[in-house]
Scaffold this active site. Structure first.
Site, PDB file in Angstrom:
ATOM      1  N   TYR A 164      59.738  65.159  41.319  1.00 48.07           N
ATOM      2  CA  TYR A 164      59.152  65.374  39.996  1.00 48.07           C
ATOM      3  C   TYR A 164      57.863  66.185  40.065  1.00 48.07           C
ATOM      4  O   TYR A 164      57.482  66.830  39.099  1.00 48.07           O
ATOM      5  CB  TYR A 164      58.843  64.024  39.330  1.00 48.07           C
ATOM      6  CG  TYR A 164      59.985  63.441  38.536  1.00 48.07           C
ATOM      7  CD1 TYR A 164      61.194  63.127  39.151  1.00 48.07           C
ATOM      8  CD2 TYR A 164      59.850  63.180  37.176  1.00 48.07           C
ATOM      9  CE1 TYR A 164      62.230  62.579  38.434  1.00 48.07           C
ATOM     10  CE2 TYR A 164      60.887  62.629  36.450  1.00 48.07           C
ATOM     11  CZ  TYR A 164      62.078  62.323  37.071  1.00 48.07           C
ATOM     12  OH  TYR A 164      63.094  61.779  36.349  1.00 48.07           O
ATOM     13  N   LYS A 203      68.300  58.837  50.930  1.00 47.09           N
ATOM     14  CA  LYS A 203      69.420  59.582  51.518  1.00 47.09           C
ATOM     15  C   LYS A 203      68.967  60.060  52.895  1.00 47.09           C
ATOM     16  O   LYS A 203      68.817  61.267  53.145  1.00 47.09           O
ATOM     17  CB  LYS A 203      69.802  60.761  50.615  1.00 47.09           C
ATOM     18  CG  LYS A 203      70.566  60.352  49.364  1.00 47.09           C
ATOM     19  CD  LYS A 203      72.051  60.078  49.607  1.00 47.09           C
ATOM     20  CE  LYS A 203      72.799  61.351  49.899  1.00 47.09           C
ATOM     21  NZ  LYS A 203      74.231  61.067  50.243  1.00 47.09           N
ATOM     22  N   ASP A 240      73.534  56.817  47.187  1.00 43.71           N
ATOM     23  CA  ASP A 240      74.858  56.960  46.553  1.00 43.71           C
ATOM     24  C   ASP A 240      75.663  55.673  46.714  1.00 43.71           C
ATOM     25  O   ASP A 240      76.281  55.181  45.763  1.00 43.71           O
ATOM     26  CB  ASP A 240      75.616  58.185  47.108  1.00 43.71           C
ATOM     27  CG  ASP A 240      75.743  58.189  48.619  1.00 43.71           C
ATOM     28  OD1 ASP A 240      75.028  57.421  49.298  1.00 43.71           O
ATOM     29  OD2 ASP A 240      76.567  58.968  49.144  1.00 43.71           O
ATOM     30  N   ASP A 253      65.128  57.021  38.814  1.00 41.36           N
ATOM     31  CA  ASP A 253      65.466  57.431  37.446  1.00 41.36           C
ATOM     32  C   ASP A 253      66.952  57.192  37.191  1.00 41.36           C
ATOM     33  O   ASP A 253      67.341  56.602  36.181  1.00 41.36           O
ATOM     34  CB  ASP A 253      65.104  58.914  37.278  1.00 41.36           C
ATOM     35  CG  ASP A 253      65.336  59.409  35.861  1.00 41.36           C
ATOM     36  OD1 ASP A 253      64.980  58.678  34.921  1.00 41.36           O
ATOM     37  OD2 ASP A 253      65.874  60.511  35.702  1.00 41.36           O
ATOM     38  N   ASP A 276      68.928  53.838  35.023  1.00 36.97           N
ATOM     39  CA  ASP A 276      69.809  54.023  33.863  1.00 36.97           C
ATOM     40  C   ASP A 276      71.140  53.310  34.091  1.00 36.97           C
ATOM     41  O   ASP A 276      71.691  52.684  33.184  1.00 36.97           O
ATOM     42  CB  ASP A 276      70.075  55.521  33.598  1.00 36.97           C
ATOM     43  CG  ASP A 276      69.161  56.094  32.524  1.00 36.97           C
ATOM     44  OD1 ASP A 276      68.016  55.605  32.403  1.00 36.97           O
ATOM     45  OD2 ASP A 276      69.578  57.025  31.807  1.00 36.97           O
TER      46      ASP A 276
HETATM   47  C1  IPM Z   1      62.450  57.869  32.359  1.00 38.67           C
HETATM   48  C2  IPM Z   1      62.740  59.161  31.643  1.00 38.67           C
HETATM   49  C3  IPM Z   1      61.676  60.174  32.039  1.00 38.67           C
HETATM   50  C4  IPM Z   1      61.859  60.455  33.517  1.00 38.67           C
HETATM   51  C5  IPM Z   1      61.653  61.471  31.218  1.00 38.67           C
HETATM   52  C6  IPM Z   1      61.539  61.222  29.740  1.00 38.67           C
HETATM   53  C7  IPM Z   1      60.557  62.401  31.680  1.00 38.67           C
HETATM   54  O1  IPM Z   1      64.029  59.567  31.895  1.00 38.67           O
HETATM   55  O2  IPM Z   1      61.321  57.345  32.213  1.00 38.67           O
HETATM   56  O3  IPM Z   1      63.337  57.354  33.036  1.00 38.67           O
HETATM   57  O4  IPM Z   1      62.686  61.289  33.911  1.00 38.67           O
HETATM   58  O5  IPM Z   1      61.139  59.837  34.296  1.00 38.67           O
HETATM   59 MG    MG Z   2      65.213  58.154  32.979  1.00 32.70          MG
END
Ligand code: IPM
Ligand code: MG
Length: 365
Positions: free
Chosen positions: A140, A190, A223, A247, A251
């Site tokens: 990032y 990884k 993975d 990230d 999710d």
């Molecule tokens: C998260 C989001 C952020 C990230 C975005 C909005 C910059 O997806 O907090 O998971 O990628 O970190």
């Molecule tokens: Mg995210």
């Protein structure tokens, strides 16, 4: 002494869910926890007003506050903007300049929602895992980055970069958390294809051997970790991983719990003089522009993010327990925002009705 809290509702559904959190904050204020609240702009909302997704003045307020509570940033209106002023840059600047290196993303499956997950009930019922995502380094932020021209064509470059110190400090957070939970850490990278992954594995192991020999440590390729999260997530307690893998994995973990609308997060920095870490709390879901302004958003992730603020910034663990119990009761009663209405049924609720129900449950407790 009042706790200072900077609220940044942001974009999309951010302001709607934050309005519900304010009802909850007002309830705790009446109950005797005093808050001094300021509100400001971030993301697209700040860009519209000031031409930047985060002004220096807002940055300074965030640095000074005991905690920051953020809604969401981003939206299709801002897609064409230059990278440097995109809404997401506002959030990334907050994380970087406050040095919020440890992002705690708990994934808990409330019993009432176990049938709602896309996975089988027995796979997710009772799930309680914690993902610790490194938040201020890695791909990032690594340099060089950009889109350059090489040999007549464009090339997009980002750099994955981790120092030993950066890995060390986030590993410690994971081990400390594990000691207060089920005493297990699984580190994901990884190392089979990335040097930064090799270093990650070595440093996490060294931190373990030096100071946390009592905690069970395993390593997994990220993975395979994603696959195991879907196959049998209850094998995990604390997962520690880098910024990008964290990230993605968080999710995926969110869907185990039934909905992305349920997951809170805390981003913590180093402890300061007062003994508290710098901190920013935000739901894991984004700005969800497709449903913004329709009363469909689930405010629970943001409400649970405030519960994390009570626990980690305001020394109010009992208040946090009470708020989490109130949310659980509302869900057990069958109230469901649009994201949670499915084959398992339930009573449809708008964003505001869900917020009101949580406040009513706090009253009833
Ligand atoms: C998260 C989001 C952020 C990230 C975005 C909005 C910059 O997806 O907090 O998971 O990628 O970190
Ligand atoms: Mg995210």
């Amino acid at each position: 002494m009042a706790h200072s809290l900077l609220i940044l509702p942001g974009d999309g559904i951010g302001p709607e869910v934050m309005a519900e959190v304010r009802k909850v904050i007002a309830w705790f204020d009446r109950a005797g926890l005093a808050f001094e609240i300021e509100e400001d702009l971030v993301g697209g909302a700040a860009y519209d007003a000031h031409g930047t997704p985060l002004t220096d003045a807002t940055m300074a307020r965030a640095q000074a506050a005991d905690a920051v509570l953020l809604g969401a940033v981003g939206g299709p209106r801002y897609d064409a903007l230059d990278f440097s002023v995109k809404p997401e840059r506002g959030l990334l600047r907050l994380r970087k300049e406050m040095d919020l290196f440890a992002n705690l993303r708990p994934a808990q499956c409330f019993d009432a929602l176990a049938d709602f997950s896309s996975l089988k009930r027995e796979v997710v019922a009772g799930l309680d895992i914690m993902i610790v995502r490194e938040l201020t380094s890695g791909i990032y932020f690594g340099e060089p980055r950009g889109i350059f021209t090489e040999g007549g064509e464009r090339v997009g470059i980002n750099t994955q970069r981790y120092t030993e110190g950066e890995i060390d400090r986030v590993a410690r957070v994971a081990f400390e958390l594990a000691r207060r939970r089920n005493n297990k850490v699984c580190s994901m990278e990884k190392a089979n294809v990335m040097e930064s992954g090799v270093l990650w594995r070595e440093v996490v192991q060294a931190v373990h051997d030096r100071n946390y020999g009592d905690v069970e440590l395993t390593h997994m390729y990220a993975d395979a970790g994603a696959m195991q999260l879907c196959r049998w997530p209850k094998q995990f307690d604390v997962i520690v991983t880098d910024n990008l893998f964290g990230d993605l994995l968080s999710d995926a973990a969110a869907m185990l719990t039934g909905s992305l609308g349920m997951l809170p997060s805390a981003s913590l920095g180093a402890r300061q003089a007062k003994g508290r870490p710098k901190a920013l709390y935000e739901p894991v879901h984004g700005s969800a522009p497709d449903i913004a302004g329709q009363g469909k958003a689930n405010p629970i992730a943001c409400i649970l993010s405030f519960a994390m603020a009570l626990r980690y910034s305001f020394d109010a663990g009992e208040a946090a327990d009470r708020l989490e119990a109130a949310v659980e009761r509302v869900l057990a009663d069958g109230l469901r925002t649009a994201d949670l209405l499915g084959p398992a049924g339930g009573t449809a609720a708008s964003t505001a009705e869900m917020g009101d129900a949580v406040v009513a449950a706090l009253d009833a407790a």
